[in-house]
Design a protein around this motif. Structure first.
Motif, short mmCIF file in Angstrom:
data_model
loop_
_atom_site.label_atom_id
_atom_site.label_comp_id
_atom_site.label_asym_id
_atom_site.label_seq_id
_atom_site.Cartn_x
_atom_site.Cartn_y
_atom_site.Cartn_z
N GLU A 264 0.81 -1.21 0.00
CA GLU A 264 0.00 0.00 0.00
C GLU A 264 0.84 1.27 0.00
OE1 GLU A 264 -3.63 1.90 2.75
OE2 GLU A 264 -2.49 0.14 3.44
N HIS A 265 1.90 1.28 0.78
CA HIS A 265 2.71 2.50 0.93
C HIS A 265 4.13 2.34 0.42
CE1 HIS A 265 -0.60 4.11 3.16
NE2 HIS A 265 -0.47 3.24 4.14
N GLY A 266 4.37 1.32 -0.39
CA GLY A 266 5.71 1.14 -0.93
C GLY A 266 5.91 -0.26 -1.46
N ILE A 285 14.15 -0.73 -0.67
CA ILE A 285 12.86 -0.42 -0.08
C ILE A 285 12.41 0.94 -0.59
CG2 ILE A 285 11.62 0.05 2.08
CD1 ILE A 285 13.67 -1.84 3.45
N PHE A 286 11.33 0.97 -1.35
CA PHE A 286 10.80 2.22 -1.88
C PHE A 286 9.65 2.69 -1.00
CE2 PHE A 286 7.89 4.77 -4.39
CZ PHE A 286 8.74 5.72 -4.94
N ARG A 287 9.80 3.89 -0.45
CA ARG A 287 8.76 4.49 0.38
C ARG A 287 7.99 5.52 -0.45
NH1 ARG A 287 12.99 3.44 4.03
NH2 ARG A 287 12.28 2.47 5.99
N GLY A 291 9.14 9.20 -1.81
CA GLY A 291 9.52 8.96 -3.20
C GLY A 291 10.96 8.56 -3.37
N ALA A 292 11.52 7.87 -2.37
CA ALA A 292 12.94 7.51 -2.40
C ALA A 292 13.12 6.04 -2.06
CB ALA A 292 13.73 8.37 -1.43
N THR A 293 14.23 5.49 -2.55
CA THR A 293 14.59 4.11 -2.29
C THR A 293 15.72 4.06 -1.27
OG1 THR A 293 13.94 3.39 -4.50
CG2 THR A 293 15.49 1.99 -3.32
N HIS A 294 15.62 3.11 -0.33
CA HIS A 294 16.60 2.96 0.75
C HIS A 294 17.15 1.54 0.73
CE1 HIS A 294 14.87 6.68 2.64
NE2 HIS A 294 13.80 6.24 2.00
N ARG A 295 18.44 1.40 1.07
CA ARG A 295 19.05 0.07 1.12
C ARG A 295 19.97 -0.01 2.34
NH1 ARG A 295 22.69 -2.20 -3.75
NH2 ARG A 295 20.65 -2.26 -4.79
N VAL A 296 19.77 -1.04 3.14
CA VAL A 296 20.65 -1.32 4.28
C VAL A 296 21.91 -2.01 3.77
CG1 VAL A 296 20.90 -2.71 6.37
CG2 VAL A 296 18.78 -1.45 5.97
#
Length: 358
Positions: A264-266, A285-287, A291-296
């Motif tokens: 629903e939110h990403g 992980i796209f939030r 509107g950005a993608t994050h990676r650990v």
């Protein structure tokens, strides 16, 4: 290598074969909260060589003798699949906690037989689905639980590679074998459909369940062409999520494993590596909110050591079970049996209606 804590779980490893040599001995010696207290194997030459290499406090040729040691607190079962359930039962009856390699069992009835034993003896049983301790997958799980909202669909794949063994040999320690090693009565590789499902499908099913929840039913097809076995499985999750699983052995390319999750939110897209590289999955992980993608980064990719540390924390500190518990292990076996039954009959199969072996 993590700094050792003051209180260490005293662990015995049953079996000195490849999975113990590649993963569990090192995990016990490196874990911040555990120590390699004992090793056990009927093959004297193999056991003595592993004892010389990894320096446990004790070594045993007899499993019951190891279980009788009052100082031993937990057992890692690192044997062939057919021995998992009897070894787990004996350990729990002796009051020892158990970390059992996956799959927990080779039949539904075997897996479910452990429920009463675990409850009667008040011990922890964790199944060795070590991918749950991959930092990338852990980041995905947190996003799914805390931020993503309703999950819509999950696709996951586990594709072993024809080039996997040369790559694995380059990074693993030299595997020591013995002609005296104990082997199952039946050759596990005599039925490759069953063997691949137990060895690889168990990982795929557990990852899907870990992210999307309980599986209600499966509709599976199996192709065996050009020496490539390919299972495509449509999955009905209890929460209404659409699911599709791809298990292929072996692709003519590099190791290919990962998942896509839409919510629903990403969304989440993950690429998982050959486990013996000890490299955390690359999970994007796209939030939708920013509107950005994050990676650990997941710099610590020793999934087996982290798995043992999580197991020890549950026992020593009463922490929550982050790994796969007994019910997870039973559910995975049920799912694999249902997939095999669906392939055989050509029809969808509900998990609550299956029994027997994988």
């Amino acid at each position: 290598m993590p700094v050792k804590e003051d209180r260490l779980l005293r662990v015995g490893v049953l079996g000195c074969g490849p999975i113990a040599q590649a993963a569990h001995f090192e995990s016990c010696t490196k874990a911040r909260n555990a120590t390699l207290w004992a090793i056990c194997d009927v093959a004297d030459d193999l056991r003595e060589r592993m004892a010389a290499t990894h320096a446990p406090e004790k070594q045993f040729a007899d499993y019951d003798a190891m279980l009788a040691d009052p100082d031993l607190e937990a057992v890692i079962i690192a044997t062939s699949d057919a021995f998992h359930v009897p070894a787990a039962r004996r350990a729990m009856e002796a009051g020892k906690h158990v970390l059992c390699e996956k799959p927990l069992a080779v039949s539904v009835e075997e897996a479910e037989s452990l429920r009463g034993v675990a409850a009667a003896n008040g011990v922890v049983l964790q199944v060795g689905h070590m991918k749950r301790f991959d930092a990338g997958l852990q980041a995905a799980k947190r996003f799914i639980t805390d931020e993503m909202g309703a999950m819509v669909a999950l696709k996951a794949w586990y594709c072993d590679s024809t080039h996997r063994y040369p790559m694995t040999d380059a990074v693993q320690p030299l595997m020591v074998t013995s002609k005296h090693a104990r082997k199952p009565a039946e050759n596990p590789k005599a039925d490759l459909d069953r063997y691949y499902m137990l060895a690889h499908g168990s990982h795929l099913v557990d990852v899907a369940r870990h992210f999307a929840g309980p599986i209600v039913a499966v509709d599976a097809r199996l192709s065996n062409r050009a020496g490539i076995r390919c299972w495509f499985v449509d999955v009905e999750f209890a929460n209404g999520v659409l699911g599709h699983l791809d298990l292929t052995v072996a692709v003519r390319m590099d190791w290919h494993e990962g998942f896509q999750i839409y919510g629903e939110h990403g969304s989440v897209i993950g690429k998982t590596y050959n486990p013996w590289y000890y490299k955390s999955s690359e999970v994007d992980i796209f939030r939708e909110a920013d509107g950005a993608t994050h990676r650990v980064l997941g710099a610590d990719g020793h999934f087996y050591r982290r798995q043992l540390e999580g197991f020890a924390d549950v026992i020593l500190k009463g922490g929550p079970m982050e790994g796969a518990d007994l019910e997870d292990g039973i559910a995975s076996v049920r799912a694999m049996v249902a997939i095999a039954e669906s392939v055989r009959t050509g029809r969808p199969v509900r998990l609550d209606q299956v029994a027997g072996p994988v």
